[in-house]
Design a protein around this motif. Structure first.
Motif, PDB file in Angstrom:
ATOM      1  N   SER A 135      74.953 121.363 124.016  1.00 35.59           N
ATOM      2  CA  SER A 135      74.429 120.037 123.703  1.00 35.59           C
ATOM      3  C   SER A 135      74.139 119.964 122.207  1.00 35.59           C
ATOM      4  O   SER A 135      73.442 120.819 121.668  1.00 35.59           O
ATOM      5  N   VAL A 136      74.706 118.919 121.536  1.00 34.40           N
ATOM      6  CA  VAL A 136      74.575 118.772 120.085  1.00 34.40           C
ATOM      7  C   VAL A 136      74.455 117.286 119.726  1.00 34.40           C
ATOM      8  O   VAL A 136      75.377 116.537 120.010  1.00 34.40           O
ATOM      9  N   CYS A 138      70.736 118.654 120.637  1.00 35.40           N
ATOM     10  CA  CYS A 138      70.290 118.887 122.010  1.00 35.40           C
ATOM     11  C   CYS A 138      69.014 118.157 122.372  1.00 35.40           C
ATOM     12  O   CYS A 138      68.776 117.865 123.539  1.00 35.40           O
ATOM     13  N   ASP A 161      70.425 121.852 117.250  1.00 31.09           N
ATOM     14  CA  ASP A 161      69.690 120.709 116.707  1.00 31.09           C
ATOM     15  C   ASP A 161      69.117 121.089 115.350  1.00 31.09           C
ATOM     16  O   ASP A 161      68.768 122.258 115.131  1.00 31.09           O
ATOM     17  N   ALA A 190      74.879 119.523 113.006  1.00 35.91           N
ATOM     18  CA  ALA A 190      75.964 119.225 113.947  1.00 35.91           C
ATOM     19  C   ALA A 190      77.321 119.186 113.270  1.00 35.91           C
ATOM     20  O   ALA A 190      78.343 119.423 113.913  1.00 35.91           O
ATOM     21  N   THR A 203      78.061 118.130 125.319  1.00 32.93           N
ATOM     22  CA  THR A 203      77.458 116.816 125.465  1.00 32.93           C
ATOM     23  C   THR A 203      76.730 116.428 124.181  1.00 32.93           C
ATOM     24  O   THR A 203      76.113 117.274 123.523  1.00 32.93           O
ATOM     25  N   SER A 204      76.843 115.161 123.811  1.00 34.44           N
ATOM     26  CA  SER A 204      76.184 114.688 122.592  1.00 34.44           C
ATOM     27  C   SER A 204      75.774 113.238 122.777  1.00 34.44           C
ATOM     28  O   SER A 204      76.579 112.388 123.161  1.00 34.44           O
ATOM     29  N   ASN A 205      74.515 112.965 122.497  1.00 36.40           N
ATOM     30  CA  ASN A 205      74.027 111.590 122.555  1.00 36.40           C
ATOM     31  C   ASN A 205      73.099 111.318 121.393  1.00 36.40           C
ATOM     32  O   ASN A 205      72.266 112.149 121.050  1.00 36.40           O
ATOM     33  N   PHE A 224      82.840 118.683 117.069  1.00 35.56           N
ATOM     34  CA  PHE A 224      82.736 118.881 118.522  1.00 35.56           C
ATOM     35  C   PHE A 224      84.025 119.485 119.076  1.00 35.56           C
ATOM     36  O   PHE A 224      83.991 120.388 119.928  1.00 35.56           O
ATOM     37  N   THR A 236      80.065 112.097 125.544  1.00 34.40           N
ATOM     38  CA  THR A 236      79.258 111.519 124.473  1.00 34.40           C
ATOM     39  C   THR A 236      79.047 110.028 124.745  1.00 34.40           C
ATOM     40  O   THR A 236      79.383 109.526 125.816  1.00 34.40           O
TER      41      THR A 236
END
Length: 316
Positions: A135-136, A138, A161, A190, A203-205, A224, A236
């Motif tokens: 996760s980035v 996270c 992060d 990131a 996953t990235s948000n 990514f 994402t």
């Protein structure tokens, strides 16, 4: 994948773009500065200066409101509170209060919470034996740490992060969930991570919505891409433009409360001047992901089509 020798590995890093204020003024001084700005800007259709200042004053009465005023964005902890919030459970806020409306009525908050649910559903489906999931950025890593790993005790988790407080909170949540032993955390940018070709799912948000430079967002997607194994999947999201800003806006206005939307505009655009203002269409996002090397791009919209999820694959 090589594990870090400590729960959190740190490197030199650049900057946080989602939250943090350059002002060292206290809250009262900041509120006065905003008050003067609102008076200078004048009335809006349907919202007088006095009404705008009343919103400012009410924001100053509760913790989330003060954080938004002081930071103009959300940190990992507040994002986690909003996406995991259960309607009807807002502490210390009565129905109809501004705090209640932010948690339960604002279209962007509802879309964000729905997006979080879509992420979890899709990630649970993607979960397979012996996977590495990253996760980035996270944040608290809820989209991964709240999954069901009962059938996948060999899954490995990686969180990256720039915000050390986010990493600390992610580690605390991992311990609470009994997942700390399989978690590796890294304090890194990131755009320049040390992870390479190691993740089955990434996953990235939330990061791209603070970055207005399209070239930098494409570069983020390339980062990514480099972190994933061949055949790996990126999950994402992105913010779509409102109708007032783009004729290509996909917003489904039948699913959006107009009064809540007007309040949202007053709060985020006029009073807070929120930093998350980098909107992109589905076509723009697909082009950026393709330019980064991704294929098999598919979108999953929330009901309002404000905060779509996008899943893309790194070719074999």
């Amino acid at each position: 994948m090589e594990k870090n020798s400590s729960p959190i590995a740190t490197t030199g890093h650049d900057r946080l773009i989602s939250h943090g204020t350059s002002s060292q003024a206290g809250h009262d001084d900041l509120a006065q500065t905003i008050r003067l700005r609102l008076r200078a800007a004048g009335d809006l259709p349907g919202a007088s200066v006095d009404q705008q200042i009343a919103l400012l004053d009410e924001l100053s009465t509760f913790e989330l409101g003060r954080f938004l005023l002081e930071n103009r964005g959300l940190n990992a902890w507040w994002t986690h509170q909003l996406v995991t919030y259960l309607p009807g459970t807002a502490a210390a806020s009565s129905k109809g209060s501004l705090e209640h409306q932010i948690f339960e009525k604002l279209p962007a908050v509802l879309a964000t919470r729905e997006r979080f649910g879509i992420f979890r559903e899709q990630l649970q489906v993607l979960l397979k034996p012996r996977m590495t999931l990253a996760s980035v950025p996270c944040g608290l890593m809820g989209e991964l740490l709240l999954l069901d790993y009962a059938s996948h005790p060999d899954a490995t988790l990686v969180g990256i992060d720039l915000d050390q407080q986010a990493l600390n909170a992610a580690l605390a949540l991992a311990k609470e969930r009994g997942l700390a032993e399989r978690l590796s955390l890294r304090c890194e940018d990131a755009w320049a991570p040390s992870l390479r070709g190691a993740a089955d799912v990434l996953t990235s948000n939330g990061l791209n919505i603070y970055e207005p430079d399209d070239a930098r967002v494409t570069a983020l997607y390339r980062s990514f891409f480099d972190m994933l194994k061949p055949g790996g999947q990126l999950v994402t999201s992105f913010l779509t433009p409102p109708p007032a800003l783009s004729a290509q806006s996909p917003w489904n206005m039948q699913e959006i409360d107009p009064q809540a939307l007007a309040l949202q505009h007053l709060l985020f655009v006029r009073v807070i001047e929120a930093k998350w203002s980098a909107f992109r269409t589905h076509d723009q996002t697909a082009k950026q992901l393709e330019d980064a090397g991704f294929a098999d791009i598919r979108f999953i919209d929330d009901r309002a089509r404000m905060f779509p999820t996008v899943i893309a694959r790194k070719p074999l």
